[in-house]
Scaffold this motif. Structure first.
Motif, short mmCIF file in Angstrom:
data_model
loop_
_atom_site.label_atom_id
_atom_site.label_comp_id
_atom_site.label_asym_id
_atom_site.label_seq_id
_atom_site.Cartn_x
_atom_site.Cartn_y
_atom_site.Cartn_z
N THR A 191 104.14 92.25 -7.01
CA THR A 191 104.55 91.11 -6.19
C THR A 191 104.13 91.33 -4.75
OG1 THR A 191 106.51 91.11 -7.61
CG2 THR A 191 106.49 89.53 -5.81
N PHE B 279 108.75 84.94 -9.65
CA PHE B 279 108.59 86.36 -10.01
C PHE B 279 109.90 87.12 -9.77
CE2 PHE B 279 103.93 85.63 -9.76
CZ PHE B 279 103.55 86.27 -10.93
N ARG C 61 103.54 96.83 -14.81
CA ARG C 61 103.77 96.02 -13.61
C ARG C 61 105.25 95.95 -13.23
NH1 ARG C 61 99.22 93.82 -11.76
NH2 ARG C 61 97.67 93.05 -13.21
N TYR D 54 100.09 90.92 -5.06
CA TYR D 54 99.54 89.61 -5.47
C TYR D 54 100.10 88.45 -4.63
CZ TYR D 54 97.11 91.43 -9.62
OH TYR D 54 96.27 92.09 -10.47
N GLN D 55 101.41 88.45 -4.39
CA GLN D 55 101.96 87.35 -3.60
C GLN D 55 101.71 87.63 -2.10
OE1 GLN D 55 103.40 88.08 -6.80
NE2 GLN D 55 102.19 86.22 -7.11
N ARG E 273 112.14 89.06 -12.58
CA ARG E 273 112.47 90.49 -12.40
C ARG E 273 113.98 90.73 -12.39
NH1 ARG E 273 109.18 91.62 -8.44
NH2 ARG E 273 107.65 91.77 -10.10
N ASP F 250 93.92 93.54 -12.24
CA ASP F 250 93.57 93.16 -13.61
C ASP F 250 92.30 93.91 -14.03
OD1 ASP F 250 95.29 90.38 -14.04
OD2 ASP F 250 94.80 90.84 -11.96
N ARG G 220 103.59 82.84 -17.07
CA ARG G 220 102.34 82.95 -17.84
C ARG G 220 101.62 81.61 -17.93
NH1 ARG G 220 101.33 87.94 -19.49
NH2 ARG G 220 103.12 89.33 -19.33
P1 TYD Z 1 99.04 91.04 -16.49
O1 TYD Z 1 99.68 92.37 -16.44
O2 TYD Z 1 97.58 90.99 -16.20
O3 TYD Z 1 99.34 90.35 -17.88
P2 TYD Z 1 98.37 90.30 -19.16
O4 TYD Z 1 97.96 91.72 -19.41
O5 TYD Z 1 99.26 89.72 -20.21
O6 TYD Z 1 97.22 89.42 -18.78
O7 TYD Z 1 99.83 90.07 -15.49
C1 TYD Z 1 99.48 88.72 -15.37
C2 TYD Z 1 99.23 88.35 -13.94
O8 TYD Z 1 100.47 88.26 -13.20
C3 TYD Z 1 98.35 89.31 -13.17
O9 TYD Z 1 97.18 88.63 -12.74
C4 TYD Z 1 99.16 89.69 -11.96
C5 TYD Z 1 100.23 88.64 -11.87
N1 TYD Z 1 101.49 89.10 -11.22
C6 TYD Z 1 101.79 88.68 -9.94
O10 TYD Z 1 101.01 87.94 -9.32
N2 TYD Z 1 102.96 89.09 -9.35
C7 TYD Z 1 103.87 89.90 -9.99
O11 TYD Z 1 104.93 90.25 -9.44
C8 TYD Z 1 103.55 90.34 -11.34
C9 TYD Z 1 104.51 91.20 -12.09
C10 TYD Z 1 102.34 89.90 -11.91
#
Ligand code: TYD
Length: 215
Positions: free
Chosen positions: A107, A76, A102, A110-111, A80, A19, A57
């Motif tokens: 995934t 997620f 993304r 972050y996961q 997808r 982010d 979200r």
């Molecule tokens: P982000 O692209 O930051 O959205 P925005 O620009 O609208 O804030 O994505 C939101 C969050 O989702 C970001 O912190 C990462 C998370 N994320 C995961 O944890 N796993 C995933 O597979 C994806 C696609 C996003």
């Protein structure tokens, strides 16, 4: 009038990064540039605006304490699956340049940073998600990323954006090793980064002779 440029096949381009890395800005800039140049391009993002994307979200806004990492991964994956089926594959079939803000590398990172097995996450995705032609990974320190988020949004960070968590996410992004991966430095100017993504894509299309010749 812009002369339309057709491709011999669809091309999938993915932007990833923690982010505040600037990936959304760069993904949109590349999309606009391609459209202007007469390519049939499509921009999309994950989480999507579909049912599962909206649930995700909500989770990101309100905190993830009510669901387990395993459940989060399933959400997620479902988002997808729908995205691949309804947007990504149809776009590629129509020989478009599909640009994603993304994809499954998020995934993995972050996961994976929640303790889930990285190769298992990748395996689950590989069952249905086509790999990209180009993956741009925009690298930046979590400290700078968070500072940017605070400056641009004028508010605090959500759970997914805490520095200690993003450090783990970044480590996993760093460990990715793919033939289609291009690492870009997120502390460069927007313009320099934009030029780099254009040059890499342009080279890719020409080296593989992907642009349809006109009579
Ligand atoms: P982000 O692209 O930051 O959205 P925005 O620009 O609208 O804030 O994505 C939101 C969050 O989702 C970001 O912190 C990462 C998370 N994320 C995961 O944890 N796993 C995933 O597979 C994806 C696609 C996003």
């Amino acid at each position: 009038m812009v002369l339309l440029k057709s491709l011999k096949r669809g091309v999938l381009i993915v932007f990833e990064g923690i982010d505040g890395s600037g990936k959304s800005t760069q993904a949109k800039l590349l999309f606009k540039r391609l459209e202007k140049a007469g390519f049939d391009a499509l921009f999309s993002r994950e989480p999507t605006d579909g049912e599962w994307g909206q649930k995700l979200r909500g989770l990101i806004r309100n905190g993830r304490d009510k669901i387990s990492p395993e459940e989060e991964l399933e959400w997620f994956l479902r988002d997808r699956q729908e995205h691949v089926e309804k947007v990504i594959c149809p776009g590629l079939k129509k020989k478009k340049i599909v640009i994603l803000d993304r994809y499954y590398f998020s995934t993995i990172a972050y996961q994976g940073a929640l303790g889930l097995d990285l190769s298992e996450i990748e395996r689950r995705n590989a069952e249905f998600a086509p790999p990209p032609d180009i993956l741009f990974l925009i690298e930046i320190s979590p400290h700078l990323g968070i500072r940017r988020i605070k400056e641009t949004r004028g508010q605090g960070v959500d759970f997914f954006e805490r520095e200690s968590y993003l450090l783990k996410v970044k480590e996993i992004f760093n460990s990715l090793d793919k033939p289609f991966l291009y690492r870009l430095q997120g502390d460069e100017t927007v313009q320099r980064l934009e030029r780099q993504t254009q040059e890499i894509l342009c080279r890719y299309l020409h080296e593989r002779d992907l642009i349809e010749k006109r009579e």
